[in-house]
Motif scaffolding. Structure first.
Motif, PDB file in Angstrom:
ATOM      1  N   MET B   1       0.633  -0.804  -0.037  1.00 29.73           N
ATOM      2  CA  MET B   1      -0.080  -0.306   0.039  1.00 29.73           C
ATOM      3  C   MET B   1       0.490   1.240   0.178  1.00 29.73           C
ATOM      4  N   GLN B   9      -1.009   6.084   4.748  1.00 29.96           N
ATOM      5  CA  GLN B   9      -2.200   5.452   3.562  1.00 29.96           C
ATOM      6  C   GLN B   9      -2.661   5.466   2.714  1.00 29.96           C
ATOM      7  N   LEU B  11      -5.592   4.612   0.352  1.00 33.53           N
ATOM      8  CA  LEU B  11      -6.165   3.378  -0.762  1.00 33.53           C
ATOM      9  C   LEU B  11      -7.019   3.321  -1.284  1.00 33.53           C
ATOM     10  N   SER B  12      -7.458   1.393  -2.140  1.00 32.97           N
ATOM     11  CA  SER B  12      -7.678   1.720  -3.231  1.00 32.97           C
ATOM     12  C   SER B  12      -8.765   2.416  -3.740  1.00 32.97           C
ATOM     13  N   TYR B  13      -9.341   1.996  -4.866  1.00 33.55           N
ATOM     14  CA  TYR B  13     -10.858   2.845  -5.034  1.00 33.55           C
ATOM     15  C   TYR B  13     -11.467   1.915  -4.178  1.00 33.55           C
ATOM     16  N   ASP B  14     -11.779   0.476  -4.656  1.00 36.06           N
ATOM     17  CA  ASP B  14     -12.544  -0.392  -4.197  1.00 36.06           C
ATOM     18  C   ASP B  14     -13.101   0.077  -2.236  1.00 36.06           C
ATOM     19  N   ASP B  15     -11.527   0.119  -1.770  1.00 38.65           N
ATOM     20  CA  ASP B  15     -12.346   0.264  -0.556  1.00 38.65           C
ATOM     21  C   ASP B  15     -12.507   2.217  -0.058  1.00 38.65           C
ATOM     22  N   CYS B  16     -12.647   2.673  -0.638  1.00 41.96           N
ATOM     23  CA  CYS B  16     -13.356   3.599  -0.573  1.00 41.96           C
ATOM     24  C   CYS B  16     -14.480   3.416  -0.956  1.00 41.96           C
ATOM     25  N   THR B 130     -11.026   9.551  -3.268  1.00 38.23           N
ATOM     26  CA  THR B 130      -9.777   9.136  -3.087  1.00 38.23           C
ATOM     27  C   THR B 130      -9.761   9.304  -1.344  1.00 38.23           C
TER      28      THR B 130
END
Lengths: 139, 139
Positions: B1, B9, B11-16, B130
């Motif tokens: 990450m 850190q 975050l990925s788009y999916d985590d967002c 983001t």
């Protein structure tokens, strides 16, 4: 307690300050290149002024001189559909005076992300502090 | 990450999107008369678009057509000094199409303060999503 046009209960100034002092994290909003920017910060209170640390070179740091900002803290309980929010409107400025910086440092406000040094302080001089609450269902 | 310039850190788009879907309350920031405004709203997601209800005549409602906005959700743990935040940048517009309104109503997003009818929907079309997180101490 009064209600606003949206049907929310209006908080007193003292309740607003209490919430601002208790909350550990708030969000600062400002305008950069004509567009709204919003950032979470962990803040402290110096009287009725919101103070927080910023890293040199950040967007907020660059656009510092008496910039209009809004600062918000809230706490909502999803299960009870209740909660409150407090909004500070004011102007932000970078604290450059060394004795003031030293005094603010003694407030004990530390950024949680410690890998980058945030040695600059930003102070929000408020011109309006307002708060609203949604009472729990059944109240 | 990866980490950003502030040491947080990324975050990925999916985590967002996951955080946006899970959070019950967010804050929308916009510019009115050149000054930043910030408002808490309870929102829903329609794909990758943030949607929420607004009362007719509100500031946001008035300044609706493709207005630049920022929307933020977060969750911080004061004891662990950890947490995350997700920011959506996009444009807001008032939903006027009746079939779209009816579809959004079926999402089940209801304002918590029920004393005033918020029959208008606002949709934020994102152009950037983001997220950042501060890992717990010791991670």
């Amino acid at each position: 307690m009064g209600a606003d046009h949206a049907g929310l209960q209006v908080l007193s100034y003292d309740d607003c300050l209490r919430h601002l002092r208790t909350a550990r994290v708030g969000r600062v909003a400002f305008v950069a290149d004509g567009e709204p920017v919003i950032l979470p910060v962990n803040h402290g209170m110096d009287g009725d002024a919101v103070v927080f640390r910023s890293s040199p070179g950040s967007k907020l740091d660059a656009a510092s001189d008496e910039m209009p900002v809004a600062f918000e803290v809230d706490n909502f309980d999803a299960d009870r559909h209740s909660g409150w929010s407090v909004v500070v409107r004011g102007t932000a400025r970078l604290v450059t005076d060394r004795s003031e910086t030293q005094r603010l440092t003694r407030l004990g406000v530390w950024p949680w992300a410690e890998s980058v040094e945030r040695r600059h302080w930003i102070r929000i001089r408020p011109f309006e502090i307002t708060g609203r609450q949604i009472p729990p269902h059944g109240d």
